[in-house]
Design a protein around this motif. Sequence first.
Motif, PDB file in Angstrom:
ATOM      1  N   ASP A  79       0.957  -1.036   0.043  1.00  0.00           N
ATOM      2  CA  ASP A  79      -0.146   0.074  -0.089  1.00  0.00           C
ATOM      3  C   ASP A  79       0.835   1.294   0.082  1.00  0.00           C
ATOM      4  OD1 ASP A  79       1.100  -0.182   2.490  1.00  0.00           O
ATOM      5  OD2 ASP A  79      -0.834   0.369   3.627  1.00  0.00           O
ATOM      6  N   GLN A  80       2.206   1.058  -0.219  1.00  0.00           N
ATOM      7  CA  GLN A  80       3.013   2.410  -0.365  1.00  0.00           C
ATOM      8  C   GLN A  80       3.137   2.926  -1.770  1.00  0.00           C
ATOM      9  OE1 GLN A  80       6.380   0.621   1.931  1.00  0.00           O
ATOM     10  NE2 GLN A  80       5.252   1.360   3.898  1.00  0.00           N
ATOM     11  N   ILE A  81       3.829   3.980  -1.766  1.00  0.00           N
ATOM     12  CA  ILE A  81       3.975   4.649  -2.828  1.00  0.00           C
ATOM     13  C   ILE A  81       5.500   5.046  -3.106  1.00  0.00           C
ATOM     14  CG2 ILE A  81       3.429   6.993  -4.200  1.00  0.00           C
ATOM     15  CD1 ILE A  81       0.923   6.910  -2.819  1.00  0.00           C
ATOM     16  N   GLY A  82       6.233   4.769  -4.312  1.00  0.00           N
ATOM     17  CA  GLY A  82       7.279   5.325  -4.488  1.00  0.00           C
ATOM     18  C   GLY A  82       7.288   6.430  -5.454  1.00  0.00           C
TER      19      GLY A  82
ATOM     20  N   HIS B  15       1.732   1.158  -5.466  1.00  0.00           N
ATOM     21  CA  HIS B  15       1.664   0.018  -5.389  1.00  0.00           C
ATOM     22  C   HIS B  15       0.162  -0.741  -5.074  1.00  0.00           C
ATOM     23  CE1 HIS B  15       5.879  -0.672  -5.948  1.00  0.00           C
ATOM     24  NE2 HIS B  15       6.099   0.755  -5.072  1.00  0.00           N
ATOM     25  N   ALA B  16      -0.678   0.061  -4.276  1.00  0.00           N
ATOM     26  CA  ALA B  16      -1.981  -0.535  -3.868  1.00  0.00           C
ATOM     27  C   ALA B  16      -2.851  -0.659  -5.119  1.00  0.00           C
ATOM     28  CB  ALA B  16      -2.654   0.437  -2.826  1.00  0.00           C
ATOM     29  N   ASN B  17      -2.723   0.214  -6.220  1.00  0.00           N
ATOM     30  CA  ASN B  17      -3.788  -0.143  -7.333  1.00  0.00           C
ATOM     31  C   ASN B  17      -2.778  -0.232  -8.443  1.00  0.00           C
ATOM     32  OD1 ASN B  17      -2.729   2.441  -7.763  1.00  0.00           O
ATOM     33  ND2 ASN B  17      -4.638   3.542  -7.173  1.00  0.00           N
TER      34      ASN B  17
ATOM     35  N   ASN C   3      -3.225   3.557 -15.389  1.00  0.00           N
ATOM     36  CA  ASN C   3      -3.559   2.566 -14.427  1.00  0.00           C
ATOM     37  C   ASN C   3      -3.370   1.371 -14.745  1.00  0.00           C
ATOM     38  OD1 ASN C   3      -5.421   1.294 -16.312  1.00  0.00           O
ATOM     39  ND2 ASN C   3      -7.369   2.513 -15.725  1.00  0.00           N
ATOM     40  N   SER C   4      -3.661   0.249 -13.866  1.00  0.00           N
ATOM     41  CA  SER C   4      -3.182  -1.144 -13.999  1.00  0.00           C
ATOM     42  C   SER C   4      -3.453  -1.862 -15.395  1.00  0.00           C
ATOM     43  CB  SER C   4      -3.438  -1.923 -12.740  1.00  0.00           C
ATOM     44  OG  SER C   4      -4.967  -1.847 -12.695  1.00  0.00           O
ATOM     45  N   SER C   5      -4.615  -1.344 -15.860  1.00  0.00           N
ATOM     46  CA  SER C   5      -5.006  -1.919 -17.166  1.00  0.00           C
ATOM     47  C   SER C   5      -4.282  -1.501 -18.301  1.00  0.00           C
ATOM     48  CB  SER C   5      -6.391  -1.759 -17.430  1.00  0.00           C
ATOM     49  OG  SER C   5      -7.063  -2.232 -16.359  1.00  0.00           O
ATOM     50  N   GLY C   6      -3.461  -0.287 -18.043  1.00  0.00           N
ATOM     51  CA  GLY C   6      -2.545   0.200 -19.321  1.00  0.00           C
ATOM     52  C   GLY C   6      -3.435   1.422 -19.781  1.00  0.00           C
TER      53      GLY C   6
END
Length: 186
Positions: free
Chosen positions: A121-124, A144-146, A162-165
């Motif tokens: 759930d963290q962010i880079g 990382h969470a989504n 997003n995670s779907s591109g």
Amino acid sequence: LYFDNSKKLETTSTGATITGDATISGGQLTLGAADSASAHINSFEVMTFNIDSDNDDTNRYFAFYKNGNSGSGTELVRITEDGSLGIGHDTPSSFSSAANTLVLNTSSGNAGITISTNAADQIGSIFFAEGTSSTGDGRIRYEHANNAMAFSTADTERLRINSSGDVLIGTSSTSNAATGGKFYEA
């Protein structure tokens, strides 16, 4: 060993204690022993390292080496007198002055930077700031969470993948889909 009634050097069964300054005019300090004893430098408070103390030159540097003595090994890291940092490169100032504060190089293979977090759930992030009071006027973030990557300018998110591109411009949701495809615009 005393000087002016003040203890300066004391030897014990475990080593020696120096009180005050120590000058090594020969220029080399060797710590540890090959294959048997590691070396450590410890400080109870702030530790500083100064270079070019007499300010008579502009090309002095700190360097970290492996597999050698007295600067004869393979150089791994160099910090130049002007504050540039070269990892895998001994002359970071030879690159464009617009981007030579940090130079990563490899003599073979690929070079890269990894930003790692310890939880899903963290962010880079990479922030671009204007001084110390800035909160990150420009940003590149990986959530990382989504599993989304976001790009911000003027402290506002402008583009998201997003995670779907799907590429979203000016929005963080696909609910504003005008085209019904992979490209969403607010």
